[in-house]
Design a protein around this motif. Structure first.
Motif, PDB file in Angstrom:
ATOM      1  N   GLY A  93      -2.216   2.105   5.021  1.00  0.00           N
ATOM      2  CA  GLY A  93      -1.050   1.260   5.242  1.00  0.00           C
ATOM      3  C   GLY A  93      -0.063   1.901   6.200  1.00  0.00           C
ATOM      4  N   GLY A  94       0.175   3.209   6.041  1.00  0.00           N
ATOM      5  CA  GLY A  94       1.102   3.914   6.913  1.00  0.00           C
ATOM      6  C   GLY A  94       0.638   3.932   8.354  1.00  0.00           C
ATOM      7  N   ILE A  95      -0.655   4.199   8.558  1.00  0.00           N
ATOM      8  CA  ILE A  95      -1.209   4.242   9.917  1.00  0.00           C
ATOM      9  C   ILE A  95      -1.156   2.860  10.571  1.00  0.00           C
ATOM     10  N   CYS A  96      -1.584   1.837   9.827  1.00  0.00           N
ATOM     11  CA  CYS A  96      -1.662   0.489  10.388  1.00  0.00           C
ATOM     12  C   CYS A  96      -0.277  -0.080  10.720  1.00  0.00           C
ATOM     13  N   VAL A  97       0.680   0.126   9.815  1.00  0.00           N
ATOM     14  CA  VAL A  97       2.008  -0.435  10.067  1.00  0.00           C
ATOM     15  C   VAL A  97       2.688   0.295  11.222  1.00  0.00           C
ATOM     16  N   LYS A  98       2.397   1.581  11.380  1.00  0.00           N
ATOM     17  CA  LYS A  98       2.962   2.331  12.501  1.00  0.00           C
ATOM     18  C   LYS A  98       2.376   1.846  13.817  1.00  0.00           C
TER      19      LYS A  98
ATOM     20  N   PHE B 266       0.837  -1.206   0.000  1.00  0.00           N
ATOM     21  CA  PHE B 266       0.000   0.000   0.000  1.00  0.00           C
ATOM     22  C   PHE B 266       0.871   1.256   0.000  1.00  0.00           C
ATOM     23  N   ILE B 267       1.863   1.263   0.881  1.00  0.00           N
ATOM     24  CA  ILE B 267       2.749   2.425   1.022  1.00  0.00           C
ATOM     25  C   ILE B 267       3.580   2.632  -0.242  1.00  0.00           C
ATOM     26  N   SER B 268       4.012   1.538  -0.854  1.00  0.00           N
ATOM     27  CA  SER B 268       4.879   1.650  -2.036  1.00  0.00           C
ATOM     28  C   SER B 268       4.156   2.321  -3.198  1.00  0.00           C
ATOM     29  N   TYR B 269       2.907   1.931  -3.423  1.00  0.00           N
ATOM     30  CA  TYR B 269       2.147   2.539  -4.524  1.00  0.00           C
ATOM     31  C   TYR B 269       1.909   4.021  -4.267  1.00  0.00           C
TER      32      TYR B 269
ATOM     33  N   GLY C 183       8.737   3.455  -4.898  1.00  0.00           N
ATOM     34  CA  GLY C 183       7.965   2.485  -4.120  1.00  0.00           C
ATOM     35  C   GLY C 183       8.679   1.166  -3.900  1.00  0.00           C
ATOM     36  N   GLU C 184       9.468   0.710  -4.908  1.00  0.00           N
ATOM     37  CA  GLU C 184      10.191  -0.547  -4.762  1.00  0.00           C
ATOM     38  C   GLU C 184      11.140  -0.502  -3.572  1.00  0.00           C
TER      39      GLU C 184
ATOM     40  N   VAL D  25      -5.394   4.831  -4.438  1.00  0.00           N
ATOM     41  CA  VAL D  25      -4.000   4.548  -4.087  1.00  0.00           C
ATOM     42  C   VAL D  25      -3.560   5.399  -2.899  1.00  0.00           C
ATOM     43  N   VAL D  26      -3.965   6.668  -2.896  1.00  0.00           N
ATOM     44  CA  VAL D  26      -3.617   7.566  -1.791  1.00  0.00           C
ATOM     45  C   VAL D  26      -4.243   7.081  -0.485  1.00  0.00           C
TER      46      VAL D  26
END
Length: 341
Positions: A315-320, A85-88, A98-99, A308-309
Motif C-alpha cells: 500500500g505504501g509503495i503503490c500510493v507513493k 492497507f497502511i492503517s493496519y 491506523g485510524e 498485514v505487513v
C-alpha cells in the motif's frame, strides 16, 4: 518533552503488555517441535485463507469510500484501499494509530478533509460494534447446546471450570480488561479535546451522520457483511491446517472468532498476547490439547500478521507511486498551459 514521553509510552507499553502475556503463555514451551509442526501442516488451507485477509481490507476500503461521497469528499478507490492497507500495518507499531494514518493518506493524496474522514471512521467503528454484537449472539445461540452437553456429560460446572484458572491466568485476564478500559478512557479524552474545536466537531458529526446519505444502502450492507465474512473465513479456514483442529466445526470456529475479535480490543500490536490467550482458551474448551493450541495461535497469528505487513508495504509503495504520477501529470498540464499562453 511530554509529547516525546507520551509517544514512547504509546509504543513501549503495548509491546510490554503483549510481550508479557506471550512470555507467560510460552514460558518453558518446547519450541524445538515447531519445525515438525510446520512440516506436518496442510499449507493449502493456509494459502486458501490468505486471500480472505486481503479481501477484508479491500471491502473495508470500498465501504469507506462510499461513506465519504455524501460529504463531498471523493477519494479514489485505489487510494482508499491502499490507505486501509497502511492503517493496519501502522497499527502494528502504535496500536490504534491506523485510524489517523489512513485519514492522513487520503488528505495527502486525494485532498480529503481529515476531520470528515475521521468522522466516517467513527461511523465505521459503530457499525462494526453492532456486527460484533450480532456475531456474539449467534455464537452463544449456536454453542448453547454444546456447552450444555459438555457440562452435563462431564459433570463440570461453571464455578469449577473457572476454578481451573491459575492465579496468573486471572491476573492476565484482569490486565487485559484494565487495558481495554484504559483505551476507552483515552479515546474519550481525545474526543473531549476535539470538542474544543468547533469546526472539527462539525466535520466529525457530518462524518457520523453520513450513513444516512449513502447512495446505495444495500451496497453498504453488502460490504459490511463481506468484510466480516472475509475475516471469519480468514481465521476459520486455518483450522483445517492442523490435525488437532481439523475436526472442529462451525460452532468452535465462530466462538473462537468472536472471542479473538473481542480480545484484539486490548491495545497490543495486532492483538498479540490477548488474542493468543483468548483463542487458546477456547480451543482447550473444545478439547484441543494445550500444546497443540499454543502452536495453533502462534503460527496462525504470525502468518496473518506477516500478511498485514506485506499489504502495508504494498500500500505504501503503490500510493507513493500514484502520488508521484499525479505530480508529473500536474507539471505537464502546467507546462502545457504556459506554452499556450
Amino acid at each position: 518533552m511530554k509529547k516525546t514521553i507520551s509517544y514512547i509510552l504509546k509504543i513501549t507499553l503495548p509491546l510490554l503488555l503483549g510481550g508479557a502475556i506471550l512470555y507467560w503463555m510460552y514460558r518453558g514451551f518446547d519450541f524445538s517441535q515447531l519445525s515438525s509442526v510446520l512440516d506436518e501442516m496442510d499449507w493449502s488451507w493456509m494459502l486458501l485463507s490468505l486471500p480472505f485477509g486481503v479481501l477484508a481490507q479491500v471491502f473495508r476500503g470500498l465501504r469507506w469510500r462510499q461513506t465519504l461521497d455524501p460529504l463531498g469528499e471523493h477519494a479514489r478507490t485505489s487510494t482508499a484501499i491502499y490507505a486501509i492497507f497502511i492503517s493496519y500495518a501502522s497499527s502494528l507499531v502504535v496500536p490504534r494509530i491506523g485510524e489517523f494514518a489512513r485519514c492522513g493518506v487520503l488528505k495527502r493524496y486525494d485532498d480529503v478533509s481529515f476531520p470528515k474522514a475521521l468522522g466516517t471512521v467513527v461511523t465505521e467503528r459503530a457499525v462494526d460494534t453492532i456486527v460484533m454484537l450480532v456475531a456474539t449472539a449467534v455464537a452463544l445461540l449456536v454453542n448453547m447446546p454444546v456447552f450444555t452437553t459438555f457440562f452435563s456429560r462431564t459433570g463440570t460446572r461453571l464455578d469449577t471450570f473457572f476454578g481451573q484458572f491459575t492465579t496468573t491466568g486471572y491476573i492476565v485476564t484482569l490486565i487485559c480488561g484494565l487495558a481495554a478500559l484504559l483505551l476507552v478512557f483515552l479515546l474519550v479524552r481525545k474526543m473531549t479535546i476535539y470538542n474544543k474545536v468547533k469546526d472539527v466537531v462539525r466535520n466529525l458529526w457530518q462524518g457520523v451522520i453520513s450513513l444516512r446519505h449513502v447512495n446505495n444502502v444495500w451496497l453498504y450492507l453488502f460490504f459490511t457483511v463481506a468484510i466480516w465474512f472475509s475475516y471469519f473465513f480468514h481465521f476459520s479456514l486455518t483450522f483445517k491446517c492442523f490435525e488437532a483442529t481439523s475436526s472442529l466445526g462451525f460452532d468452535a470456529a465462530i466462538v473462537s472468532f468472536v472471542v479473538g475479535s473481542i480480545a484484539v480490543i486490548v491495545p497490543t500490536p495486532n492483538g498479540a498476547g490477548p488474542w493468543h490467550f483468548a483463542v487458546k482458551t477456547m480451543l482447550i474448551l473444545y478439547g484441543v490439547e494445550s500444546n497443540a493450541a499454543l502452536f495453533f495461535v502462534l503460527i496462525v497469528h504470525t502468518i496473518q500478521t506477516f500478511l498485514v505487513v506485506i499489504l502495508g508495504i504494498v500500500g505504501g509503495i503503490c500510493v507513493k507511486r500514484k502520488g508521484e504520477g499525479d505530480s508529473e501529470v500536474k507539471e505537464v498540464k502546467a507546462d502545457t498551459s504556459l506554452s499556450n499562453t
